[in-house]
Design an enzyme around this catalytic site. Structure first.
Site, PDB file in Angstrom:
ATOM      1  N   PHE A 117      41.363  15.218 -23.077  1.00  0.00           N
ATOM      2  CA  PHE A 117      40.097  16.201 -23.434  1.00  0.00           C
ATOM      3  C   PHE A 117      40.763  17.612 -23.514  1.00  0.00           C
ATOM      4  O   PHE A 117      41.526  18.171 -22.732  1.00  0.00           O
ATOM      5  CB  PHE A 117      39.329  16.204 -22.025  1.00  0.00           C
ATOM      6  CG  PHE A 117      38.645  14.961 -21.728  1.00  0.00           C
ATOM      7  CD1 PHE A 117      37.626  14.404 -22.529  1.00  0.00           C
ATOM      8  CD2 PHE A 117      39.078  14.110 -20.713  1.00  0.00           C
ATOM      9  CE1 PHE A 117      37.062  13.193 -22.270  1.00  0.00           C
ATOM     10  CE2 PHE A 117      38.328  12.949 -20.607  1.00  0.00           C
ATOM     11  CZ  PHE A 117      37.254  12.327 -21.437  1.00  0.00           C
ATOM     12  N   GLU A 173      52.385  20.421 -15.190  1.00  0.00           N
ATOM     13  CA  GLU A 173      52.113  19.859 -13.763  1.00  0.00           C
ATOM     14  C   GLU A 173      50.745  20.039 -13.435  1.00  0.00           C
ATOM     15  O   GLU A 173      50.150  21.005 -13.064  1.00  0.00           O
ATOM     16  CB  GLU A 173      52.987  20.766 -12.753  1.00  0.00           C
ATOM     17  CG  GLU A 173      52.956  20.076 -11.248  1.00  0.00           C
ATOM     18  CD  GLU A 173      54.119  20.739 -10.285  1.00  0.00           C
ATOM     19  OE1 GLU A 173      53.944  20.287  -9.025  1.00  0.00           O
ATOM     20  OE2 GLU A 173      54.923  21.267 -10.783  1.00  0.00           O
ATOM     21  N   LYS A 225      59.481  17.927  -9.520  1.00  0.00           N
ATOM     22  CA  LYS A 225      60.920  18.518  -8.646  1.00  0.00           C
ATOM     23  C   LYS A 225      61.881  17.580  -9.461  1.00  0.00           C
ATOM     24  O   LYS A 225      61.938  16.468  -9.435  1.00  0.00           O
ATOM     25  CB  LYS A 225      60.929  18.385  -7.310  1.00  0.00           C
ATOM     26  CG  LYS A 225      60.105  19.405  -6.411  1.00  0.00           C
ATOM     27  CD  LYS A 225      60.929  20.743  -6.744  1.00  0.00           C
ATOM     28  CE  LYS A 225      60.359  22.026  -6.320  1.00  0.00           C
ATOM     29  NZ  LYS A 225      60.702  23.191  -6.819  1.00  0.00           N
TER      30      LYS A 225
END
Length: 484
Positions: free
Chosen positions: A56, A278, A294
């Site tokens: 989207f 992220e 990480k």
């Protein structure tokens, strides 16, 4: 009683950037854009749909209210009226959302609600953080609009629509907006974007090494287990930041991209360009998810060497330990507002490949407990542990001591919280801010007991590499000729 009817008007299928350009002359236009990432077997075993943000795009503009927080004040601007309070900024948003609840519509991620940014320094309104780092970019700690309509681009269905529950807008107004969107885009007479100076870092290699040594001292003393140490880059620019973003998105695609061109309530224009890989926090039907990153390695042009680098990252004991440390921190954070026993680690150390780096990603999920709202979750976890260190509060104190400048939006969050209670937010890494004719961007990494200073310093440049390419693309000829 929640509203059940969603008003929907069909638009031609086009990227969110097209629609952003159609509404950018309105107040506070914002774009949340998805971008494909490479699929890997390691992640596909967890999710059939691993390109998390790749479905989207969301475009909004002309908010009915603008909520701007500069500690300790929160200003709510409606039309020309300004109301100032010292209440919790999260509560100021929540009041608008809870006064107009709606039911979730499947296949529509956002149909109105709050959308904007939450800067890293908003943590000062949650925790008692010392004031040491310089604030030379006078940005608010939070700028969030309350939007009554949204343009939703569904790249899977190849559909586009204008949606609204008409909490503030009426049907005639929605149809007028629809007609405007179908018209020819207005002429864009903006000044071409240019980089007119040289990039400067706030930490040279010696200063970074000194801060790195202090982190190691704190770790040995037992103050902390990990610290995310970052450096800031700044460069003088001029012209239309939209052009910079449009070029940037061609260089690099990520699941959680964003472009905001706003005014800070005091007359200062601010542009935010984010290419974050992220996810911070997502809530859908009370189901909570976070995906901390990480572990990072640079990509290589040679396919065999690139695969070897990825394999080395996947098996690196240090990076896996660092990732696990942040997973434990986030489990505790989301557990504050999740049902007892619902928080589960769904995946650990899964490889994801992006344009310029490899990352290790983990997945933690839970169920929001009764009586809690998505904003309670955001507040309880803010800022994200993956970009502070552990324990979080002590890590933030050390960051304040060692980093010369406040982070601003970097390591904060960008995203939405809908009238339907759904939320999706990123961690604002790979993010640039343009204000006062200067573009600033940060890059950092987690330091643990066995970290190597030279490698960690280089990692900051690896993570910022796409910004350096952006700067090079818009560097003026005069500046280049002066240097060569």
């Amino acid at each position: 009683m929640a509203a059940t009817t969603l008003n929907t008007l069909t638009l031609p299928y086009a990227e969110g950037m097209h629609w952003f350009k159609q509404v950018r002359d309105l107040t506070w236009p914002m774009l949340l854009e998805s971008g494909q990432i490479e699929k890997t077997d390691a992640v596909a075993t967890v999710d059939e749909e691993i390109s998390l943000g790749a479905r989207f795009d969301i475009v909004v503009a002309a908010p009915v209210a603008r909520i701007i927080h500069r500690h300790p004040h929160t200003d709510v601007l409606v039309d020309e009226q300004r109301t100032r309070t010292e209440e919790d900024p999260f509560k100021a948003i929540q009041q608008w959302l809870l006064s107009h609840p709606v039911e979730r519509t499947p296949e529509v991620p956002f149909a109105g609600g709050a959308l904007g940014y939450f800067a890293y320094d908003l943590g000062r309104s949650i925790e008692n953080i010392p004031v040491m780092a310089q604030q030379d970019v006078p940005l608010p700690e939070m700028m969030v609009g309350i939007y009554d309509w949204a343009i939703i681009v569904d790249h899977h269905a190849r559909q586009c629509k204008l949606v609204s529950h008409l909490r503030y807008l009426d049907q005639a107004g929605l149809e007028q907006l629809h007609a405007r969107l179908l018209s020819v885009a207005p002429e864009c007479n903006s000044v071409p974007f240019e980089v007119v100076g040289n990039v400067e870092a706030n930490l040279d290699q010696a200063a970074y090494a000194q801060a790195f040594t202090r982190v190691k001292d704190y770790i040995r003393a037992g103050d902390c287990y990990q610290i995310n140490l970052a450096q800031r880059f700044a460069v003088e620019v001029r012209g239309d930041a939209c052009q910079a973003y449009d070029h940037f998105r061609q260089l690099s695609r990520a699941p959680f991209m964003a472009l905001m061109q706003v005014e800070d309530g005091e007359g200062l224009p601010v542009s935010v360009l984010s290419m974050s890989p992220e996810r911070f926090l997502q809530v859908v039907d009370q189901q909570v998810e976070t995906r901390p990153i990480k572990g990072t390695r640079p990509r290589h042009l040679d396919a065999e060497q690139d695969a070897a680098i990825a394999q080395e990252l996947s098996g690196c004991i240090k990076d896996r330990a660092e990732n696990l440390m942040i997973v434990d921190l986030l489990r505790n954070d989301i557990g504050k507002v999740c049902a007892v026993g619902s928080v589960k680690v769904e995946a650990l150390f899964k490889l994801q490949r992006f344009t310029n780096v490899h990352h290790l990603v983990s997945i933690v999920r839970g169920q929001l407990a009764n009586g809690f709202h998505a904003l309670d979750l955001l507040r309880g976890c803010f800022p994200g542990g993956s970009i502070t260190g552990a324990p979080k509060l002590r890590a933030m104190e050390i960051i304040e001591e060692l980093e010369p400048h406040r982070r601003g939006i970097y390591c904060g969050s960008i995203g939405y919280i809908g009238f339907d209670g759904c939320m999706d937010t990123n961690i604002a890494i790979r993010t640039a801010v343009i204000a006062q004719d200067r573009m600033t961007f940060f890059a950092g990494g987690g330091i643990v007991a066995d970290s190597d200073c030279a490698k960690e310093y280089q990692e900051t440049f690896d993570k910022a590499s796409q910004f350096f390419k952006l700067v090079a693309a818009f560097k003026t000829k005069n500046e280049w000729s002066a240097k060569n």
